[in-house]
Design a protein around this motif. Structure first.
Motif, mmCIF file in Angstrom:
data_model
loop_
_atom_site.group_PDB
_atom_site.id
_atom_site.type_symbol
_atom_site.label_atom_id
_atom_site.label_comp_id
_atom_site.label_asym_id
_atom_site.label_seq_id
_atom_site.Cartn_x
_atom_site.Cartn_y
_atom_site.Cartn_z
ATOM 1 N N GLY A 285 0.796 -1.219 0.000
ATOM 2 C CA GLY A 285 0.000 0.000 0.000
ATOM 3 C C GLY A 285 0.829 1.270 0.000
ATOM 4 O O GLY A 285 0.529 2.229 -0.738
ATOM 5 N N PRO A 286 1.930 1.339 0.788
ATOM 6 C CA PRO A 286 2.748 2.565 0.804
ATOM 7 C C PRO A 286 3.357 2.928 -0.552
ATOM 8 O O PRO A 286 3.766 4.082 -0.760
ATOM 9 N N GLY A 295 2.511 1.244 -9.653
ATOM 10 C CA GLY A 295 2.746 0.360 -10.799
ATOM 11 C C GLY A 295 4.197 0.097 -11.120
ATOM 12 O O GLY A 295 4.624 -1.078 -11.172
ATOM 13 N N PRO A 296 5.029 1.127 -11.334
ATOM 14 C CA PRO A 296 6.436 0.885 -11.698
ATOM 15 C C PRO A 296 7.211 0.112 -10.633
ATOM 16 O O PRO A 296 8.027 -0.754 -10.962
ATOM 17 N N LEU A 297 6.955 0.407 -9.375
ATOM 18 C CA LEU A 297 7.679 -0.294 -8.316
ATOM 19 C C LEU A 297 7.191 -1.735 -8.177
ATOM 20 O O LEU A 297 7.969 -2.640 -7.840
ATOM 21 N N ILE A 332 11.549 1.145 -2.751
ATOM 22 C CA ILE A 332 10.674 0.101 -2.199
ATOM 23 C C ILE A 332 11.017 -0.133 -0.730
ATOM 24 O O ILE A 332 10.125 -0.245 0.128
ATOM 25 N N LYS A 333 12.309 -0.197 -0.415
ATOM 26 C CA LYS A 333 12.741 -0.418 0.968
ATOM 27 C C LYS A 333 12.302 0.725 1.874
ATOM 28 O O LYS A 333 11.796 0.502 2.983
ATOM 29 N N VAL A 334 12.473 1.954 1.402
ATOM 30 C CA VAL A 334 12.133 3.131 2.209
ATOM 31 C C VAL A 334 10.633 3.223 2.448
ATOM 32 O O VAL A 334 10.172 3.464 3.570
ATOM 33 N N ASP A 339 13.151 -4.868 2.898
ATOM 34 C CA ASP A 339 14.388 -4.766 2.129
ATOM 35 C C ASP A 339 14.441 -5.867 1.070
ATOM 36 O O ASP A 339 14.495 -7.060 1.418
ATOM 37 N N PRO A 340 14.444 -5.518 -0.239
ATOM 38 C CA PRO A 340 14.515 -6.553 -1.290
ATOM 39 C C PRO A 340 15.792 -7.382 -1.240
ATOM 40 O O PRO A 340 15.863 -8.447 -1.859
#
Length: 366
Positions: A285-286, A295-297, A332-334, A339-340
């Motif tokens: 959601g974030p 979408g891109p992330l 994404i991590k932030v 963390d990927p």
């Protein structure tokens, strides 16, 4: 004679008798009667060769008793009568052929209607199993065996009357014979029902549907359900194949041929839709706060997994630079707190991303 009622031959003999004596051509009502005879024969499954042979034999049998022949005094008169009779026979054969063709077309349409009704009942389980098994024998299926169902889907809807359906059917019959295999169009898709152990049949079905040859519409994807027993098993296998097609579209899977057993994890994931929606909302959601939306992330998470977590390969698949891709991973991590680069976090992100695609998020609200 030839399955034609005797009164029809009697009427035909009287007609020839008059033709031999007068030299006239056949009238419209006589031709219509002959067409009707041909239509009845064709609709009853009788062959045209036997029908024509019966009328030729009737002509030969009547020849010596025809007035135009019996009363002829000269060879010229016999020749004139013979020409008139042969002309009548020629017109009769054409009329019989026209009628026979119409009868066969009607028979085919009736058979197609019965076949379509049977396929509906078989795939939806809408008939008594005993009665369904009896009807199945007419179409070459022995429902006592375990069967599986394969479904092909293309850009255009499949119909039983389309040449591509006949093309696939001919290929399977040519390679395997009428060995407990049924091919039919259903709801715009192409369906193949065969014994579950006949893996080669399903491989041939998929190969021909995907590559039917020039001039035929090709399928985009084929899915094969698992093998189950009984009529209810065919319904279940059909639903599994449809479910596999749906999952493949939602997840944008690449393989053109899918097997339901390879996708069993997805029905498990979706069994508790509310829990999956909560996972997607909580974890991903974030991402909606990012510039350009989630979408891109979301695509970044998916590409990372498909590339075996190799950043350069994932970046190539997305058509972006490695620095851009690395920046996206950091975002994404932030945003999510996951963390990927951490195996456990990565599994959570990828499971949530898979659920998002199954649910149609972010295009559809959770």
């Amino acid at each position: 004679m030839g399955g034609v009622p005797g009164e029809e031959f009697e009427a035909y003999a009287r007609m020839l008798d008059e033709v031999s004596a007068t030299g006239r051509r056949l009238r419209r009502d006589e031709l219509d009667a002959l067409r009707a005879s041909g239509r009845r024969a064709g609709g009853g499954g009788s062959g045209l060769r036997g029908l024509v042979g019966a009328y030729v034999a009737a002509t030969r049998d009547a020849w010596g008793t025809l007035r135009g022949v019996a009363a002829a005094d000269t060879a010229t008169e016999v020749q004139r009568a013979g020409e008139a009779v042969l002309t009548a026979l020629d017109a009769a054969v054409l009329a019989l052929g026209e009628g026979h063709q119409r009868g066969q077309r009607l028979l085919v349409r009736q058979d197609e209607a019965a076949r379509g009704e049977f396929v509906d009942d078989l795939l939806y389980g809408r008939s008594d199993p005993g009665r369904l098994a009896e009807r199945a024998e007419r179409f070459g299926l022995r429902l006592g065996r375990g069967h599986a169902v394969a479904v092909a889907r293309g850009d255009d809807a499949y119909e039983d009357s389309q040449p591509v359906v006949r093309r696939v059917e001919r290929e399977l019959v040519g390679r395997f014979g009428h060995r407990d295999v049924l091919v039919a169009g259903k709801d715009g898709r192409l369906v193949c029902i065969a014994p579950g152990g006949e893996r080669a049949v399903f491989e041939a079905f998929a190969d021909t549907a995907l590559r039917p040859g020039p001039g035929y519409g090709a399928a985009r994807r084929v899915a094969v359900g698992r093998t189950h027993s009984g009529t209810s098993g065919i319904v279940r296998s059909y639903e599994e194949a449809l479910g596999a097609l749906d999952v493949a579209d939602r997840l944008r899977l690449h393989p053109p041929v899918l097997r339901a057993e390879e996708l069993l994890v997805f029905p498990v994931l979706m069994r508790d839709r509310a829990a999956m929606a909560d996972l997607v909302h909580s974890v991903l959601g974030p991402l909606e706060q990012a510039r350009g939306g989630a979408g891109p992330l979301l695509e970044t998470i998916t590409a990372h997994a498909e590339a075996g977590h190799v950043n350069a390969e994932a970046a190539r698949r997305l058509g972006v630079g490695v620095r851009t891709f690395t920046y996206r991973l950091e975002r994404i991590k932030v945003l999510t707190g996951y963390d990927p680069g951490d195996p456990l976090h990565r599994y959570t992100l990828e499971t949530a991303a898979m659920g998002a695609r199954l649910l149609g998020w972010p295009d559809l609200p959770l």
